[in-house]
Design a protein around this motif. Structure first.
Motif, mmCIF file in Angstrom:
data_model
loop_
_atom_site.group_PDB
_atom_site.id
_atom_site.type_symbol
_atom_site.label_atom_id
_atom_site.label_comp_id
_atom_site.label_asym_id
_atom_site.label_seq_id
_atom_site.Cartn_x
_atom_site.Cartn_y
_atom_site.Cartn_z
ATOM 1 N N ASP A 18 0.837 -1.198 0.000
ATOM 2 C CA ASP A 18 0.000 0.000 0.000
ATOM 3 C C ASP A 18 0.873 1.250 0.000
ATOM 4 N N GLU A 19 0.542 2.205 -0.868
ATOM 5 C CA GLU A 19 1.341 3.418 -0.986
ATOM 6 C C GLU A 19 1.311 4.243 0.295
ATOM 7 N N ARG A 20 0.120 4.396 0.877
ATOM 8 C CA ARG A 20 -0.002 5.194 2.091
ATOM 9 C C ARG A 20 0.769 4.570 3.239
ATOM 10 N N ALA A 21 0.648 3.253 3.370
ATOM 11 C CA ALA A 21 1.372 2.544 4.426
ATOM 12 C C ALA A 21 2.880 2.644 4.212
ATOM 13 N N SER A 22 3.316 2.643 2.946
ATOM 14 C CA SER A 22 4.744 2.771 2.652
ATOM 15 C C SER A 22 5.269 4.133 3.083
ATOM 16 N N LYS A 23 4.452 5.176 2.901
ATOM 17 C CA LYS A 23 4.863 6.505 3.339
ATOM 18 C C LYS A 23 4.996 6.563 4.858
ATOM 19 N N VAL A 24 4.010 5.988 5.545
ATOM 20 C CA VAL A 24 4.095 5.948 7.011
ATOM 21 C C VAL A 24 5.318 5.162 7.445
ATOM 22 N N ALA A 25 5.552 4.019 6.787
ATOM 23 C CA ALA A 25 6.711 3.191 7.133
ATOM 24 C C ALA A 25 8.010 3.950 6.920
ATOM 25 N N SER A 26 8.091 4.733 5.844
ATOM 26 C CA SER A 26 9.324 5.475 5.578
ATOM 27 C C SER A 26 9.567 6.531 6.648
ATOM 28 N N ILE A 27 8.502 7.131 7.169
ATOM 29 C CA ILE A 27 8.653 8.108 8.247
ATOM 30 C C ILE A 27 9.131 7.424 9.521
ATOM 31 N N VAL A 28 8.538 6.263 9.828
ATOM 32 C CA VAL A 28 8.953 5.510 11.017
ATOM 33 C C VAL A 28 10.408 5.067 10.890
ATOM 34 N N VAL A 29 10.785 4.594 9.697
ATOM 35 C CA VAL A 29 12.175 4.200 9.473
ATOM 36 C C VAL A 29 13.095 5.410 9.643
ATOM 37 N N GLY A 30 12.618 6.587 9.221
ATOM 38 C CA GLY A 30 13.400 7.804 9.417
ATOM 39 C C GLY A 30 13.659 8.085 10.889
ATOM 40 N N VAL A 31 12.647 7.837 11.726
ATOM 41 C CA VAL A 31 12.835 7.989 13.182
ATOM 42 C C VAL A 31 13.865 6.981 13.687
ATOM 43 N N PHE A 32 13.784 5.746 13.180
ATOM 44 C CA PHE A 32 14.783 4.736 13.537
ATOM 45 C C PHE A 32 16.179 5.219 13.162
ATOM 46 N N PHE A 33 16.293 5.801 11.969
ATOM 47 C CA PHE A 33 17.591 6.283 11.509
ATOM 48 C C PHE A 33 18.154 7.340 12.454
ATOM 49 N N VAL A 34 17.303 8.264 12.887
ATOM 50 C CA VAL A 34 17.769 9.311 13.807
ATOM 51 C C VAL A 34 18.269 8.699 15.110
ATOM 52 N N MET A 35 17.543 7.719 15.627
ATOM 53 C CA MET A 35 17.961 7.055 16.864
ATOM 54 C C MET A 35 19.274 6.314 16.664
ATOM 55 N N MET A 36 19.420 5.655 15.500
ATOM 56 C CA MET A 36 20.662 4.933 15.219
ATOM 57 C C MET A 36 21.839 5.892 15.112
ATOM 58 N N LEU A 37 21.612 7.057 14.480
ATOM 59 C CA LEU A 37 22.692 8.029 14.352
ATOM 60 C C LEU A 37 23.136 8.541 15.716
ATOM 61 N N TRP A 38 22.199 8.682 16.625
ATOM 62 C CA TRP A 38 22.565 9.139 17.971
ATOM 63 C C TRP A 38 23.414 8.087 18.686
ATOM 64 N N TRP A 39 22.973 6.837 18.612
ATOM 65 C CA TRP A 39 23.705 5.769 19.289
ATOM 66 C C TRP A 39 25.023 5.451 18.585
ATOM 67 N N ALA A 40 25.097 5.709 17.271
ATOM 68 C CA ALA A 40 26.308 5.381 16.504
ATOM 69 C C ALA A 40 27.054 6.651 16.103
ATOM 70 N N ARG A 41 26.957 7.685 16.913
ATOM 71 C CA ARG A 41 27.519 8.982 16.528
ATOM 72 C C ARG A 41 29.032 8.964 16.370
ATOM 73 N N ARG A 42 29.702 7.941 16.900
ATOM 74 C CA ARG A 42 31.158 7.864 16.749
ATOM 75 C C ARG A 42 31.573 6.907 15.633
ATOM 76 N N ASN A 43 30.598 6.367 14.913
ATOM 77 C CA ASN A 43 30.893 5.375 13.880
ATOM 78 C C ASN A 43 30.602 5.967 12.500
ATOM 79 N N LEU A 44 31.654 6.297 11.751
ATOM 80 C CA LEU A 44 31.505 6.990 10.475
ATOM 81 C C LEU A 44 30.730 6.151 9.462
ATOM 82 N N LEU A 45 30.982 4.837 9.421
ATOM 83 C CA LEU A 45 30.319 3.985 8.446
ATOM 84 C C LEU A 45 28.808 4.031 8.626
#
Length: 258
Positions: free
Chosen positions: A119-146
């Motif tokens: 579903d297109e709408r669900a994919s958009k919601v999923a991409s936003i949620v994944v974006g939140v995951f990405f922000v959390m990962m960047l915070w926890w991995a802030r010393r890891n360049l890769l």
């Protein structure tokens, strides 16, 4: 005067009946699975999958960290390495939940993305949620360049595909990430714990905590659960997301079709 849209919904005698649009999505998912398995073993071409393998490792480590947060652990860092490995360092938490969370959590994320890929709408919601995951990962991995490079590139792809072909590309990209994540998780469990019987893994640590059954037994159980998640993602997509593709494309983001 705005154009008038006439929608004809496909009638389903059973919740598990497949509409033509759902059948197309399942075919695409199967093509993805075959292409991934071929690229996996072909020298040089397997580099195409490299960033997506790293992303799956990232979801694996994120799942450890999230389970840690939910059980009151202090997350010190997340690290990814070029050899498709990773590590999550935390203090505290409940080991019975944090240890299996890596394999099972990444499989569950993949299954959810597969379902949203219907579903297109669900994919958009999923991409936003994944974006939140990405922000959390960047915070926890802030010393890891890769990790930073990987997440920024993947976030760029999500944004790009959002605007390509009225977000149709985003739906198929979410579906691909879901299939890739599930296949990688299943293979990782099978390869590490059933075939190679590695000395140290999440399952071996879990076996020591539980005090019964060898790591391979727990690995096999987690393998079955991961496969069940994979199948469940497809079934949820069939049962829940029945809106025709034409109606998905004509609707605005998050509007409920009438």
């Amino acid at each position: 005067m705005p154009p008038a849209y006439i929608y004809v919904r496909a009638e389903k005698d059973s919740p598990l009946d497949v509409t033509p649009d759902q059948r197309n999505t399942i075919i695409v998912a199967c093509v993805y699975a075959v292409a991934i398995m071929i690229l996996w073993v072909v020298p040089y071409l397997n580099m195409v999958l490299y960033p997506f393998k790293l992303l799956t490792v990232g979801f694996h480590e994120f799942s450890h960290a999230l389970a840690g947060v939910l059980t009151c652990a202090k997350i010190e860092s997340i690290e990814l390495d070029p050899d498709e490995g990773g590590a999550t360092r935390m203090r505290g938490g409940i080991s019975l939940l944090t240890l299996p969370a890596g394999y099972l959590g990444s499989s569950l994320i993949g299954a959810i993305l597969i379902a949203c890929g219907f579903d297109e709408r669900a994919s958009k919601v999923a991409s936003i949620v994944v974006g939140v995951f990405f922000v959390m990962m960047l915070w926890w991995a802030r010393r890891n360049l890769l990790t930073w490079v990987l997440i920024i590139c993947m976030a760029g792809l999500f944004v790009l595909f959002w605007f390509v072909a009225d977000s149709v590309a985003l739906r198929y990209f979410v579906l691909f990430i879901g299939v890739m994540n599930c296949l990688y998780s299943v293979w990782d469990i099978f390869d590490d714990l059933v075939l190679r019987k590695v000395n140290e893994s999440d399952a071996s640590a879990f076996a020591r905590v539980v005090g019964c059954c060898p790591a391979q037994v727990w690995g096999f159980i987690w393998l079955l659960i991961s496969i069940a998640f994979f199948v469940g993602g497809i079934l949820v997509g069939i049962v829940v997301f029945t809106t025709p593709v034409s109606e998905q494309q004509a609707s605005n983001f998050l509007d409920v079709p009438t």
